[in-house]
Design a protein around this motif. Structure first.
Motif, short mmCIF file in Angstrom:
data_model
loop_
_atom_site.label_atom_id
_atom_site.label_comp_id
_atom_site.label_asym_id
_atom_site.label_seq_id
_atom_site.Cartn_x
_atom_site.Cartn_y
_atom_site.Cartn_z
N SER A 55 0.72 -1.16 -0.06
CA SER A 55 0.12 0.15 0.03
C SER A 55 0.73 1.27 -0.03
N ASP A 56 2.19 1.25 0.63
CA ASP A 56 2.88 2.18 0.64
C ASP A 56 3.18 2.89 -0.91
N THR A 57 3.18 1.98 -1.98
CA THR A 57 3.45 2.73 -3.43
C THR A 57 2.44 3.13 -4.06
N CYS A 93 0.76 -10.50 -13.99
CA CYS A 93 1.16 -11.31 -12.68
C CYS A 93 2.27 -12.17 -13.22
N ALA A 94 3.57 -12.29 -12.48
CA ALA A 94 4.53 -13.36 -12.85
C ALA A 94 4.34 -14.76 -12.71
N LYS A 95 3.31 -14.82 -11.48
CA LYS A 95 3.00 -16.26 -11.14
C LYS A 95 1.95 -16.98 -12.02
N CYS A 96 0.97 -16.25 -12.05
CA CYS A 96 -0.17 -16.97 -13.32
C CYS A 96 -0.39 -16.11 -14.51
N GLY A 97 0.21 -15.27 -14.69
CA GLY A 97 0.06 -14.55 -16.14
C GLY A 97 -1.22 -13.70 -16.11
N GLY A 98 -1.94 -13.46 -15.00
CA GLY A 98 -3.00 -12.73 -15.17
C GLY A 98 -2.79 -11.36 -15.67
N HIS A 99 -3.67 -10.64 -16.54
CA HIS A 99 -3.42 -9.20 -16.80
C HIS A 99 -4.07 -8.59 -15.89
N LEU A 100 -3.03 -7.52 -15.49
CA LEU A 100 -3.40 -6.58 -14.27
C LEU A 100 -3.85 -5.00 -14.86
N GLY A 101 -3.02 -4.65 -15.71
CA GLY A 101 -3.20 -3.48 -16.58
C GLY A 101 -1.89 -3.03 -17.21
N HIS A 102 -1.62 -1.68 -17.09
CA HIS A 102 -0.53 -0.95 -18.06
C HIS A 102 0.27 -0.14 -17.11
N VAL A 103 1.46 0.02 -17.46
CA VAL A 103 2.33 0.90 -16.62
C VAL A 103 2.99 2.09 -17.82
N PHE A 104 2.85 3.34 -17.21
CA PHE A 104 3.25 4.38 -17.86
C PHE A 104 4.40 5.07 -17.34
N LYS A 105 4.94 5.60 -18.09
CA LYS A 105 6.22 6.51 -17.65
C LYS A 105 6.43 7.79 -18.14
N GLY A 106 7.09 8.54 -17.17
CA GLY A 106 7.20 9.89 -17.64
C GLY A 106 6.07 10.95 -17.53
N GLU A 107 5.20 10.62 -16.57
CA GLU A 107 4.09 11.49 -16.76
C GLU A 107 4.29 12.76 -15.58
N LYS A 108 5.44 12.65 -14.77
CA LYS A 108 5.84 13.69 -14.05
C LYS A 108 4.95 13.75 -12.84
N PHE A 109 4.36 12.44 -12.16
CA PHE A 109 3.88 12.46 -10.83
C PHE A 109 5.21 12.32 -10.06
N ASP A 110 4.95 13.09 -8.76
CA ASP A 110 5.80 13.30 -7.65
C ASP A 110 6.05 11.75 -6.99
N THR A 111 6.52 11.11 -7.65
CA THR A 111 6.75 9.37 -7.00
C THR A 111 8.33 9.24 -7.40
N PRO A 112 8.87 8.31 -6.76
CA PRO A 112 10.30 7.91 -6.67
C PRO A 112 10.62 7.46 -8.13
N THR A 113 9.75 6.78 -8.80
CA THR A 113 9.83 5.96 -10.25
C THR A 113 9.64 6.61 -11.45
N ASP A 114 8.80 7.78 -11.29
CA ASP A 114 8.08 8.39 -12.37
C ASP A 114 7.42 7.36 -13.42
N GLU A 115 6.87 6.23 -12.70
CA GLU A 115 5.92 5.31 -13.29
C GLU A 115 4.71 5.37 -12.64
N ARG A 116 3.60 5.00 -13.38
CA ARG A 116 2.33 4.73 -12.91
C ARG A 116 1.73 3.44 -13.24
N HIS A 117 1.58 2.32 -12.49
CA HIS A 117 1.06 1.20 -12.78
C HIS A 117 -0.50 1.44 -12.55
#
Length: 128
Positions: A55-57, A93-117
């Motif tokens: 939850s911290d992420t 999911c690495a274990k079962c292959g289930g689709h979770l969504g998409h990851v987006f980069k470079g959107e300038k959110f104030d987060t440590p990774t500059d990614e949005r899962h």
């Protein structure tokens, strides 16, 4: 990766979970259980119960789906997705292959990774 057949998945998943996790569907924006959810704990795969996110992420991106800036190491696999006339990175999911969504980069959110899962709530199961 999962060795279950579609018939086996249909026994353990709801029809909507099957549509999203196994057929790469998307739940409507703003409708998911975890979009505006802020409890402390761990988000697991709704298909196989693997731990995916802490939850911290999680952060409020305003996109209409739960957003995380990072996953638990080794929990996800990424695939190039060129469907719907755009280039995206699909997360599963690495274990079962289930689709979770998409990851987006470079959107300038104030987060440590500059990614949005951007994750479908229906793909997740929260545990405190």
């Amino acid at each position: 990766m999962s060795t279950k057949t579609d018939a086996e998945w249909k026994v353990v998943l709801t029809p909507e979970q099957f549509r999203v996790l196994r057929q790469k569907g998307t739940e409507p924006a703003g409708t998911g259980e975890y979009n505006k959810f802020n409890k402390k704990g761990v988000y697991h795969c709704a298909g196989c119960d693997a731990k995916l996110y802490v939850s911290d992420t999680k952060f409020d991106s305003g996109c209409g789906w739960p957003a995380f800036f990072d996953s638990i190491p080794g929990a996800l696999v990424r695939h190039e997705d060129n469907s719907h006339g755009m280039q995206r990175i699909e997360i599963c999911c690495a274990k079962c292959g289930g689709h979770l969504g998409h990851v987006f980069k470079g959107e300038k959110f104030d987060t440590p990774t500059d990614e949005r899962h951007c994750v479908n709530s229906i793909s997740l199961k929260f545990k405190e």
